[in-house]
Design a protein around this motif. Structure first.
Motif, PDB file in Angstrom:
ATOM      1  N   VAL A 109      11.827 -24.173  50.359  1.00 32.79           N
ATOM      2  CA  VAL A 109      12.816 -24.211  49.273  1.00 32.79           C
ATOM      3  C   VAL A 109      12.782 -25.565  48.565  1.00 32.79           C
ATOM      4  O   VAL A 109      13.769 -25.995  47.972  1.00 32.79           O
ATOM      5  N   SER A 110      11.635 -26.243  48.615  1.00 32.21           N
ATOM      6  CA  SER A 110      11.524 -27.598  48.061  1.00 32.21           C
ATOM      7  C   SER A 110      11.718 -27.642  46.550  1.00 32.21           C
ATOM      8  O   SER A 110      12.018 -28.699  45.992  1.00 32.21           O
ATOM      9  N   ASP A 111      11.572 -26.494  45.886  1.00 36.52           N
ATOM     10  CA  ASP A 111      11.726 -26.472  44.432  1.00 36.52           C
ATOM     11  C   ASP A 111      13.163 -26.163  44.001  1.00 36.52           C
ATOM     12  O   ASP A 111      13.453 -26.085  42.804  1.00 36.52           O
ATOM     13  N   VAL A 112      14.065 -26.008  44.964  1.00 34.03           N
ATOM     14  CA  VAL A 112      15.473 -25.743  44.629  1.00 34.03           C
ATOM     15  C   VAL A 112      16.177 -27.076  44.381  1.00 34.03           C
ATOM     16  O   VAL A 112      16.191 -27.934  45.269  1.00 34.03           O
ATOM     17  N   PRO A 113      16.759 -27.296  43.200  1.00 37.41           N
ATOM     18  CA  PRO A 113      17.395 -28.577  42.870  1.00 37.41           C
ATOM     19  C   PRO A 113      18.786 -28.721  43.475  1.00 37.41           C
ATOM     20  O   PRO A 113      19.777 -28.888  42.772  1.00 37.41           O
ATOM     21  N   ALA A 114      18.871 -28.632  44.799  1.00 30.86           N
ATOM     22  CA  ALA A 114      20.158 -28.770  45.482  1.00 30.86           C
ATOM     23  C   ALA A 114      19.885 -29.249  46.901  1.00 30.86           C
ATOM     24  O   ALA A 114      18.813 -29.008  47.462  1.00 30.86           O
ATOM     25  N   MET A 115      20.855 -29.944  47.488  1.00 36.85           N
ATOM     26  CA  MET A 115      20.736 -30.448  48.858  1.00 36.85           C
ATOM     27  C   MET A 115      21.140 -29.347  49.831  1.00 36.85           C
ATOM     28  O   MET A 115      22.223 -29.351  50.406  1.00 36.85           O
ATOM     29  N   LEU A 116      20.243 -28.400  50.008  1.00 35.48           N
ATOM     30  CA  LEU A 116      20.545 -27.227  50.829  1.00 35.48           C
ATOM     31  C   LEU A 116      20.578 -27.564  52.313  1.00 35.48           C
ATOM     32  O   LEU A 116      19.863 -28.454  52.782  1.00 35.48           O
ATOM     33  N   ARG A 117      21.406 -26.809  53.036  1.00 34.70           N
ATOM     34  CA  ARG A 117      21.457 -26.864  54.496  1.00 34.70           C
ATOM     35  C   ARG A 117      21.447 -25.438  55.024  1.00 34.70           C
ATOM     36  O   ARG A 117      22.029 -24.540  54.404  1.00 34.70           O
ATOM     37  N   PRO A 118      20.800 -25.204  56.161  1.00 33.74           N
ATOM     38  CA  PRO A 118      20.808 -23.858  56.743  1.00 33.74           C
ATOM     39  C   PRO A 118      22.199 -23.492  57.244  1.00 33.74           C
ATOM     40  O   PRO A 118      22.945 -24.348  57.727  1.00 33.74           O
ATOM     41  N   VAL A 119      22.545 -22.218  57.118  1.00 31.35           N
ATOM     42  CA  VAL A 119      23.792 -21.694  57.677  1.00 31.35           C
ATOM     43  C   VAL A 119      23.445 -21.128  59.049  1.00 31.35           C
ATOM     44  O   VAL A 119      22.928 -20.021  59.161  1.00 31.35           O
ATOM     45  N   GLY A 120      23.695 -21.890  60.110  1.00 33.44           N
ATOM     46  CA  GLY A 120      23.239 -21.486  61.428  1.00 33.44           C
ATOM     47  C   GLY A 120      21.749 -21.761  61.562  1.00 33.44           C
ATOM     48  O   GLY A 120      21.192 -22.597  60.848  1.00 33.44           O
ATOM     49  N   ARG A 121      21.107 -21.021  62.468  1.00 30.30           N
ATOM     50  CA  ARG A 121      19.678 -21.265  62.665  1.00 30.30           C
ATOM     51  C   ARG A 121      18.964 -20.035  63.201  1.00 30.30           C
ATOM     52  O   ARG A 121      19.591 -19.112  63.723  1.00 30.30           O
ATOM     53  N   LEU A 122      17.659 -20.068  63.033  1.00 25.36           N
ATOM     54  CA  LEU A 122      16.738 -19.139  63.699  1.00 25.36           C
ATOM     55  C   LEU A 122      15.691 -20.007  64.383  1.00 25.36           C
ATOM     56  O   LEU A 122      15.184 -20.960  63.777  1.00 25.36           O
ATOM     57  N   ASP A 123      15.350 -19.708  65.643  1.00 25.86           N
ATOM     58  CA  ASP A 123      14.393 -20.570  66.324  1.00 25.86           C
ATOM     59  C   ASP A 123      12.997 -20.421  65.724  1.00 25.86           C
ATOM     60  O   ASP A 123      12.726 -19.520  64.919  1.00 25.86           O
ATOM     61  N   LYS A 124      12.120 -21.309  66.119  1.00 24.41           N
ATOM     62  CA  LYS A 124      10.786 -21.391  65.529  1.00 24.41           C
ATOM     63  C   LYS A 124      10.022 -20.077  65.572  1.00 24.41           C
ATOM     64  O   LYS A 124       9.334 -19.705  64.624  1.00 24.41           O
TER      65      LYS A 124
END
Length: 269
Positions: A93-108
């Protein structure tokens, strides 16, 4: 932001009630950009300056947040950065102009629906234990899951750290010699919970994909792709979180269901 009636702006900002704002405007005590206004006039709260009795009123601009759904592929870490240089969801999501954070997680090693946003309050609402928005996972395990193993997991099992999981809903989608495909709905989010639940009853997870979170479904979004959430989806997630919080997470497990017609489903694992 589009222009709005001045009395609405003053009321939305908490400066005064709409009725009081109308009274002040009618009395000639309100100016926008230095000019007196009348009832029915509009202003743009992002650009215009408003004064009441010669005092400039502070207008707080409402921040525009970004909400996206990412189809996380396997092999990516759910973190903002990694000191070992491994791939993270932020690379997607590097092209999204916002300081995004994941909502929760999914493991690798897991894949599927991952919500991301720069709205901290939204993240807290969905990840707080009282929220408990249900998450649907499609899980392939081997060997074949027995009825007893499914009942144990759906009723709650003790994990390797001594904590017992809450009841969950499990449906059997595919039941074959050597493997089973399960649909598991969780209302909590412990670290690697499904893998640890399966391990506790003697099953190994071969593949794990999150298919939905609350009312929002992954759909046809391909691995590595993302899209913005619709306003209706954002509202539906908020409503689901508030509804779950009101219930206090008191949920009963559903009995396991062996596949009948479900074997005809064509969803990929």
């Amino acid at each position: 932001m589009a222009e709005q009636r001045i009395q609405k702006v003053l009321a939305d900002q908490g400066i005064c009630s709409r009725r009081e704002a109308e009274r002040l405007i009618a009395a000639g005590k309100v100016k926008v950009n230095g000019h007196p206004v009348t009832l029915g006039d509009k202003m743009d709260p992002d650009y215009d300056k408003v004064m009441i009795d010669g005092q400039t009123q502070r207008i707080v601009r409402k921040r525009q947040y970004t909400y996206i759904m990412l189809h996380k592929p396997r092999g990516y870490l759910t973190t903002r950065s990694d000191d070992r240089g491994r791939k993270t969801v932020m690379d997607l999501v590097s092209d999204v102009p916002a300081m995004l954070r994941p909502v929760g997680r999914l493991d690798k090693d897991s894949e599927g629906l991952l919500l991301m946003t720069d709205d901290g309050a939204f993240i807290n609402m969905l990840t707080h234990p009282s929220g408990g928005v249900g998450k649907l996972y499609r899980v392939t395990v081997n060997p074949r899951a027995t009825e007893q193993q499914i009942i144990e997991m759906s009723s709650g099992v003790v994990l390797d750290d001594g904590v017992k999981t809450k009841p969950c809903v499990i449906h059997v989608v595919v039941d074959e010699p050597g493997r089973s495909v399960l649909e598991i709905t969780l209302h909590e989010g412990r670290n690697r919970q499904i893998r640890r639940m399966c391990s506790a009853v003697g099953l190994q997870v071969v593949r794990l994909r999150r298919s939905a979170e609350g009312p929002v479904k992954l759909g046809m979004l391909q691995p590595g792709e993302y899209r913005e959430l619709k306003k209706s989806e954002i509202n539906a997630l908020r409503n689901a979180a508030m509804k779950s919080a009101g219930k206090g997470e008191s949920r009963a497990a559903s009995p396991a269901r062996r596949p009948g017609p479900l074997k005809k489903r064509t969803n990929s694992d």
